[in-house]
Design a protein around this motif. Sequence first.
Motif, PDB file in Angstrom:
ATOM      1  N   PRO A  92      26.159  -0.917  24.427  1.00 14.83           N
ATOM      2  CA  PRO A  92      26.963  -1.468  23.331  1.00 14.83           C
ATOM      3  C   PRO A  92      27.565  -2.834  23.658  1.00 14.83           C
ATOM      4  CG  PRO A  92      28.162   0.299  24.427  1.00 14.83           C
ATOM      5  CD  PRO A  92      26.765   0.307  24.997  1.00 14.83           C
ATOM      6  N   ASN A  93      27.811  -3.120  24.947  1.00 17.18           N
ATOM      7  CA  ASN A  93      28.354  -4.445  25.285  1.00 17.18           C
ATOM      8  C   ASN A  93      27.388  -5.563  24.873  1.00 17.18           C
ATOM      9  OD1 ASN A  93      30.573  -3.198  26.400  1.00 17.18           O
ATOM     10  ND2 ASN A  93      30.270  -3.958  28.476  1.00 17.18           N
ATOM     11  N   SER A  94      26.082  -5.310  24.993  1.00 23.42           N
ATOM     12  CA  SER A  94      25.110  -6.353  24.612  1.00 23.42           C
ATOM     13  C   SER A  94      25.217  -6.653  23.119  1.00 23.42           C
ATOM     14  CB  SER A  94      23.681  -5.912  24.970  1.00 23.42           C
ATOM     15  OG  SER A  94      23.226  -4.904  24.086  1.00 23.42           O
ATOM     16  N   ILE A  95      25.565  -5.625  22.337  1.00 24.07           N
ATOM     17  CA  ILE A  95      25.710  -5.803  20.887  1.00 24.07           C
ATOM     18  C   ILE A  95      26.941  -6.666  20.588  1.00 24.07           C
ATOM     19  CG2 ILE A  95      26.108  -4.577  18.697  1.00 24.07           C
ATOM     20  CD1 ILE A  95      24.650  -2.125  20.070  1.00 24.07           C
ATOM     21  N   ILE A  96      28.016  -6.395  21.308  1.00 25.48           N
ATOM     22  CA  ILE A  96      29.244  -7.186  21.123  1.00 25.48           C
ATOM     23  C   ILE A  96      29.004  -8.626  21.562  1.00 25.48           C
ATOM     24  CG2 ILE A  96      31.656  -7.434  21.834  1.00 25.48           C
ATOM     25  CD1 ILE A  96      31.677  -4.360  22.272  1.00 25.48           C
ATOM     26  N   GLU A  97      28.295  -8.778  22.688  1.00 28.32           N
ATOM     27  CA  GLU A  97      28.007 -10.123  23.191  1.00 28.32           C
ATOM     28  C   GLU A  97      27.211 -10.926  22.156  1.00 28.32           C
ATOM     29  OE1 GLU A  97      26.168  -9.995  27.028  1.00 28.32           O
ATOM     30  OE2 GLU A  97      26.354 -12.155  27.330  1.00 28.32           O
ATOM     31  N   TYR A 123      37.154  -0.101  23.925  1.00 31.74           N
ATOM     32  CA  TYR A 123      36.546   0.355  22.664  1.00 31.74           C
ATOM     33  C   TYR A 123      37.578   0.991  21.750  1.00 31.74           C
ATOM     34  CZ  TYR A 123      31.884  -1.072  23.860  1.00 31.74           C
ATOM     35  OH  TYR A 123      30.786  -1.849  24.121  1.00 31.74           O
ATOM     36  N   ARG A 124      38.525   1.739  22.331  1.00 26.84           N
ATOM     37  CA  ARG A 124      39.588   2.326  21.509  1.00 26.84           C
ATOM     38  C   ARG A 124      40.412   1.226  20.868  1.00 26.84           C
ATOM     39  NH1 ARG A 124      43.193   4.297  24.744  1.00 26.84           N
ATOM     40  NH2 ARG A 124      42.064   4.524  26.696  1.00 26.84           N
ATOM     41  N   GLU A 125      40.801   0.238  21.697  1.00 23.63           N
ATOM     42  CA  GLU A 125      41.713  -0.796  21.203  1.00 23.63           C
ATOM     43  C   GLU A 125      41.031  -1.771  20.255  1.00 23.63           C
ATOM     44  OE1 GLU A 125      43.572  -2.445  24.687  1.00 23.63           O
ATOM     45  OE2 GLU A 125      44.865  -0.670  24.947  1.00 23.63           O
ATOM     46  N   THR A 126      39.753  -2.054  20.511  1.00 24.27           N
ATOM     47  CA  THR A 126      39.070  -3.068  19.698  1.00 24.27           C
ATOM     48  C   THR A 126      38.564  -2.492  18.373  1.00 24.27           C
ATOM     49  OG1 THR A 126      38.358  -4.081  21.748  1.00 24.27           O
ATOM     50  CG2 THR A 126      37.269  -4.861  19.743  1.00 24.27           C
ATOM     51  N   PHE A 127      38.034  -1.275  18.405  1.00 25.99           N
ATOM     52  CA  PHE A 127      37.382  -0.735  17.213  1.00 25.99           C
ATOM     53  C   PHE A 127      38.146   0.439  16.599  1.00 25.99           C
ATOM     54  CE2 PHE A 127      34.065  -2.632  19.891  1.00 25.99           C
ATOM     55  CZ  PHE A 127      33.546  -3.571  19.005  1.00 25.99           C
ATOM     56  N   GLY A 128      39.247   0.851  17.241  1.00 23.06           N
ATOM     57  CA  GLY A 128      40.034   1.954  16.701  1.00 23.06           C
ATOM     58  C   GLY A 128      39.378   3.325  16.839  1.00 23.06           C
ATOM     59  N   TYR A 129      38.404   3.435  17.732  1.00 22.36           N
ATOM     60  CA  TYR A 129      37.809   4.761  17.962  1.00 22.36           C
ATOM     61  C   TYR A 129      38.834   5.683  18.600  1.00 22.36           C
ATOM     62  CZ  TYR A 129      33.078   2.997  17.029  1.00 22.36           C
ATOM     63  OH  TYR A 129      31.962   2.478  16.447  1.00 22.36           O
TER      64      TYR A 129
END
Length: 370
Positions: free
Chosen positions: A85-90, A323-329
């Motif tokens: 998933p980091n590659s997707i964010i990048e 991921y919790r803080e950035t996307f609210g998961y």
Amino acid sequence: MKVEFFKHNLNEQDIQNAIDVLHSTFLTTGKVVDEFEKKFSDYIGAKYTIGVNSCTMALFLSLKAFNIGQGDEVITTPMTFIATPNSIIEAGAKPVFVDVEPDTGNINAHLIERAITERTKAIMPVHLYGTLVDMITIRNIANNYKLKVIEDAAHAIEAENAFYKVGDYGHLTCFSFYPTKAITGIEAGAITTNYKGLVDELYMMRNHGMNKDASKRYTDKYEHWEMEMFGYKANMTNVSASLLLNQIDRIDENWQRRNRIAQYYESQFGDMCMKVPPDCKPARLMFTILVDADKRDDILHKLQDKCIGVAVNYRAIHLLKYYRETFGYKRGDFPVAESIGGRTISLPLYPKLTDDEVEYVVKCVKEIAC
Ligand SMILES: *Cc1c(COP(=O)(O)O)cnc(C)c1O
């Protein structure tokens, strides 16, 4: 007895091949990379290979090759290494997770459709531990919704089933040659594809968008290069390629050994093991067992006290702080991935593991975890 979690499998010939490159003129991308790309294409059964410096960059370049970025969504699994998933964010896009199957830990292909929105551009499945994802269902969904499929095959060089091999259904398929993978170029990766239209662009994208790399500029009569497009810095070195070349010849014998160990573990640990679908030849990159969530960390420590190397692959990504803080998961979003992530333990699995070491691991796990 001390059992390492992992030992790489480079031999004297691989090391000598690297030394030969170090004594030569071209250390970085050149003829040895070309040679590796041909040999790896043959092994995978793909038409083209683009050698790069990591699987993370392979995934990133694959997204960029399809112009995926700001405002787009890519569907993937929370049960993988963060590189996926980091590659997707990048790339500027948003990773959208879909829960996994309880038996294999692989993305549950039947839950993908309900996660698709107008922003969805691609699906990035991961063949977890080397067990093939249901690629037929994924490719059908991709065809219906006009999505791209980018396979994260970091665990899965050898994976196949009765109907397809790794890489057959992905538009682009990404491999890792990090030290803990089946073959290693230290820090290296590759993209394979059967789509000729993507190949020239990917070769340029790995090297600043230039249409000639250094070895091609200097070996023939000097010609100016052009910057055809915006590109990145992700080329594979000749040194990495030289380490990889002969390892390709040993992939199958190493797989045989890992498969025998994994089958023995399965015979001893029964219901604690993840499942492999009956028609799948799994790549067997990792071997994991599931224990009670409230005892997992204690068992990890007790195995370490017995000098057995262990790891956790993986805690569910959507619960990691960023991921919790950035996307609210939050907890409860993907319960199956959370359950596996809370209970999983990875045991040593590599060709150099001796029978005595395997027996010791089995004895200690039975004593501590059963
Ligand atoms: C190792 C790994 C990667 C990243 O590989 P690098 O070559 O280190 O970038 C990506 N995805 C998965 C599933 C991995 O295990």
